[in-house]
Motif scaffolding. Sequence first.
Motif, PDB file in Angstrom:
ATOM      1  N   VAL A  16       0.846  -1.309  -0.058  1.00 55.70           N
ATOM      2  CA  VAL A  16       0.032   0.057  -0.022  1.00 55.70           C
ATOM      3  C   VAL A  16       0.892   1.141  -0.022  1.00 55.70           C
ATOM      4  O   VAL A  16       0.524   2.132  -0.760  1.00 55.70           O
ATOM      5  CB  VAL A  16      -0.943  -0.079   1.231  1.00 55.70           C
ATOM      6  N   TRP A  17       1.840   1.251   1.038  1.00 52.75           N
ATOM      7  CA  TRP A  17       2.858   2.367   1.009  1.00 52.75           C
ATOM      8  C   TRP A  17       3.696   2.460  -0.634  1.00 52.75           C
ATOM      9  O   TRP A  17       3.676   3.765  -1.200  1.00 52.75           O
ATOM     10  CB  TRP A  17       3.837   2.141   1.877  1.00 52.75           C
ATOM     11  N   ALA A  18       3.797   1.552  -1.337  1.00 51.10           N
ATOM     12  CA  ALA A  18       4.609   1.702  -2.518  1.00 51.10           C
ATOM     13  C   ALA A  18       3.595   2.275  -3.613  1.00 51.10           C
ATOM     14  O   ALA A  18       3.820   2.922  -4.221  1.00 51.10           O
ATOM     15  CB  ALA A  18       5.075   0.302  -2.903  1.00 51.10           C
ATOM     16  N   ARG A  19       2.192   1.792  -3.501  1.00 48.26           N
ATOM     17  CA  ARG A  19       1.267   2.316  -4.500  1.00 48.26           C
ATOM     18  C   ARG A  19       1.088   3.791  -3.896  1.00 48.26           C
ATOM     19  O   ARG A  19       0.823   4.565  -5.066  1.00 48.26           O
ATOM     20  CB  ARG A  19      -0.044   1.538  -3.958  1.00 48.26           C
ATOM     21  N   GLU A  20       1.085   4.085  -2.870  1.00 52.78           N
ATOM     22  CA  GLU A  20       0.732   5.560  -2.488  1.00 52.78           C
ATOM     23  C   GLU A  20       1.809   6.293  -3.320  1.00 52.78           C
ATOM     24  O   GLU A  20       1.586   7.601  -3.536  1.00 52.78           O
ATOM     25  CB  GLU A  20       0.799   5.626  -1.079  1.00 52.78           C
ATOM     26  N   ILE A  21       3.104   6.028  -2.782  1.00 54.99           N
ATOM     27  CA  ILE A  21       4.298   6.924  -3.302  1.00 54.99           C
ATOM     28  C   ILE A  21       4.226   6.945  -5.095  1.00 54.99           C
ATOM     29  O   ILE A  21       4.390   8.080  -5.623  1.00 54.99           O
ATOM     30  CB  ILE A  21       5.695   5.997  -3.253  1.00 54.99           C
ATOM     31  N   ARG A  22       3.794   5.789  -5.542  1.00 60.01           N
ATOM     32  CA  ARG A  22       3.554   5.660  -7.101  1.00 60.01           C
ATOM     33  C   ARG A  22       2.595   6.767  -7.602  1.00 60.01           C
ATOM     34  O   ARG A  22       2.688   7.573  -8.424  1.00 60.01           O
ATOM     35  CB  ARG A  22       3.499   4.502  -7.687  1.00 60.01           C
ATOM     36  N   ARG A  23       1.671   6.562  -7.030  1.00 59.28           N
ATOM     37  CA  ARG A  23       0.223   7.213  -7.286  1.00 59.28           C
ATOM     38  C   ARG A  23       0.397   8.604  -7.119  1.00 59.28           C
ATOM     39  O   ARG A  23      -0.043   9.926  -7.708  1.00 59.28           O
ATOM     40  CB  ARG A  23      -1.165   6.626  -6.381  1.00 59.28           C
ATOM     41  N   LYS A  25       3.209  10.308  -6.538  1.00 57.08           N
ATOM     42  CA  LYS A  25       4.453  10.921  -6.971  1.00 57.08           C
ATOM     43  C   LYS A  25       5.341  11.560  -5.973  1.00 57.08           C
ATOM     44  O   LYS A  25       5.870  12.853  -6.260  1.00 57.08           O
ATOM     45  CB  LYS A  25       4.459  11.610  -8.109  1.00 57.08           C
ATOM     46  N   LYS A  26       5.088  10.891  -4.702  1.00 56.32           N
ATOM     47  CA  LYS A  26       5.625  11.713  -3.435  1.00 56.32           C
ATOM     48  C   LYS A  26       7.218  11.070  -3.294  1.00 56.32           C
ATOM     49  O   LYS A  26       7.559  10.030  -3.771  1.00 56.32           O
ATOM     50  CB  LYS A  26       4.943  11.107  -2.206  1.00 56.32           C
ATOM     51  N   PRO A  27       8.095  12.223  -2.815  1.00 53.88           N
ATOM     52  CA  PRO A  27       9.431  11.618  -2.573  1.00 53.88           C
ATOM     53  C   PRO A  27       9.430  10.515  -1.244  1.00 53.88           C
ATOM     54  O   PRO A  27       8.562  10.728  -0.460  1.00 53.88           O
ATOM     55  CB  PRO A  27      10.091  12.944  -2.079  1.00 53.88           C
ATOM     56  N   VAL A  28      10.312   9.652  -1.546  1.00 52.29           N
ATOM     57  CA  VAL A  28      10.252   8.764  -0.264  1.00 52.29           C
ATOM     58  C   VAL A  28      11.143   9.130   0.827  1.00 52.29           C
ATOM     59  O   VAL A  28      12.239   9.304   0.939  1.00 52.29           O
ATOM     60  CB  VAL A  28      10.985   7.373  -0.922  1.00 52.29           C
ATOM     61  N   THR A  29      10.523   9.716   1.792  1.00 51.32           N
ATOM     62  CA  THR A  29      11.121  10.596   3.052  1.00 51.32           C
ATOM     63  C   THR A  29      10.538   9.890   4.032  1.00 51.32           C
ATOM     64  O   THR A  29       9.376   9.337   4.167  1.00 51.32           O
ATOM     65  CB  THR A  29      11.045  12.037   2.946  1.00 51.32           C
ATOM     66  N   LEU A  30      11.240  10.004   5.229  1.00 57.07           N
ATOM     67  CA  LEU A  30      10.748   9.715   6.624  1.00 57.07           C
ATOM     68  C   LEU A  30       9.396  10.466   6.877  1.00 57.07           C
ATOM     69  O   LEU A  30       8.649   9.720   7.350  1.00 57.07           O
ATOM     70  CB  LEU A  30      11.750   9.696   7.740  1.00 57.07           C
ATOM     71  N   GLN A  31       9.463  11.536   6.743  1.00 56.89           N
ATOM     72  CA  GLN A  31       8.228  12.621   7.048  1.00 56.89           C
ATOM     73  C   GLN A  31       6.950  11.926   5.959  1.00 56.89           C
ATOM     74  O   GLN A  31       5.949  11.799   6.604  1.00 56.89           O
ATOM     75  CB  GLN A  31       8.501  13.875   6.491  1.00 56.89           C
ATOM     76  N   ALA A  32       7.328  11.728   4.891  1.00 58.28           N
ATOM     77  CA  ALA A  32       6.249  11.297   4.098  1.00 58.28           C
ATOM     78  C   ALA A  32       5.679   9.775   4.605  1.00 58.28           C
ATOM     79  O   ALA A  32       4.434   9.734   4.878  1.00 58.28           O
ATOM     80  CB  ALA A  32       6.502  11.089   2.593  1.00 58.28           C
ATOM     81  N   LEU A  33       6.574   8.879   4.954  1.00 57.88           N
ATOM     82  CA  LEU A  33       6.251   7.644   5.566  1.00 57.88           C
ATOM     83  C   LEU A  33       5.390   7.617   6.846  1.00 57.88           C
ATOM     84  O   LEU A  33       4.475   7.438   7.121  1.00 57.88           O
ATOM     85  CB  LEU A  33       7.465   6.873   5.748  1.00 57.88           C
ATOM     86  N   LEU A  34       5.800   8.931   7.592  1.00 53.55           N
ATOM     87  CA  LEU A  34       5.177   8.731   9.023  1.00 53.55           C
ATOM     88  C   LEU A  34       3.713   9.387   8.820  1.00 53.55           C
ATOM     89  O   LEU A  34       2.852   9.148   9.376  1.00 53.55           O
ATOM     90  CB  LEU A  34       5.941   9.597   9.877  1.00 53.55           C
ATOM     91  N   TRP A  36       1.981   9.114   6.286  1.00 56.91           N
ATOM     92  CA  TRP A  36       1.015   8.048   5.576  1.00 56.91           C
ATOM     93  C   TRP A  36       0.647   7.208   6.637  1.00 56.91           C
ATOM     94  O   TRP A  36      -0.603   6.713   6.585  1.00 56.91           O
ATOM     95  CB  TRP A  36       1.770   7.410   4.448  1.00 56.91           C
ATOM     96  N   MET A  37       1.581   6.752   7.602  1.00 59.02           N
ATOM     97  CA  MET A  37       1.334   5.844   8.553  1.00 59.02           C
ATOM     98  C   MET A  37       0.274   6.501   9.520  1.00 59.02           C
ATOM     99  O   MET A  37      -0.754   5.647   9.971  1.00 59.02           O
ATOM    100  CB  MET A  37       2.546   5.552   9.376  1.00 59.02           C
ATOM    101  N   VAL A  38       0.253   7.626   9.974  1.00 55.17           N
ATOM    102  CA  VAL A  38      -0.754   8.249  10.717  1.00 55.17           C
ATOM    103  C   VAL A  38      -1.866   8.369  10.207  1.00 55.17           C
ATOM    104  O   VAL A  38      -2.903   7.894  10.725  1.00 55.17           O
ATOM    105  CB  VAL A  38      -0.277   9.618  11.101  1.00 55.17           C
ATOM    106  N   THR A  39      -2.147   8.735   8.862  1.00 56.36           N
ATOM    107  CA  THR A  39      -3.351   8.508   8.196  1.00 56.36           C
ATOM    108  C   THR A  39      -4.032   7.209   8.279  1.00 56.36           C
ATOM    109  O   THR A  39      -5.048   7.034   8.236  1.00 56.36           O
ATOM    110  CB  THR A  39      -3.147   9.240   6.615  1.00 56.36           C
ATOM    111  N   GLU A  40      -3.140   6.239   7.785  1.00 48.35           N
ATOM    112  CA  GLU A  40      -3.589   4.895   7.658  1.00 48.35           C
ATOM    113  C   GLU A  40      -4.027   4.299   8.965  1.00 48.35           C
ATOM    114  O   GLU A  40      -4.979   3.560   9.034  1.00 48.35           O
ATOM    115  CB  GLU A  40      -2.574   4.006   7.078  1.00 48.35           C
TER     116      GLU A  40
END
Length: 77
Positions: A16-23, A25-34, A36-40
């Motif tokens: 799901v995280w990989a799909r989110e990045i592709r969809r 077009k987010k940079p892969v950063t710790l902030q983006a991951l966190l 996304w995780m909070v939202t999920e």
Amino acid sequence: MLSIIEQKMSADDRKVWAREIRREKKPVTLQALLTWMVTEMKSQVSHVKESHGMVHGHKCWYMQIISTLARPMLQAS
């Protein structure tokens, strides 16, 4: 830190995280991951409450940890 968190994620969450990045077009950063995780996790906790008819539930320890880690990063942006 980013790779350690990704390694600890379940296979489904990684997909799901990989799909989110592709969809998005987010940079892969710790902030983006966190973020996304909070939202999920909020979405999953909300879904569980609705499906079990819970009005007053408690946050799971995982959600508390993620929220605590992400709060300073989200406030800075």
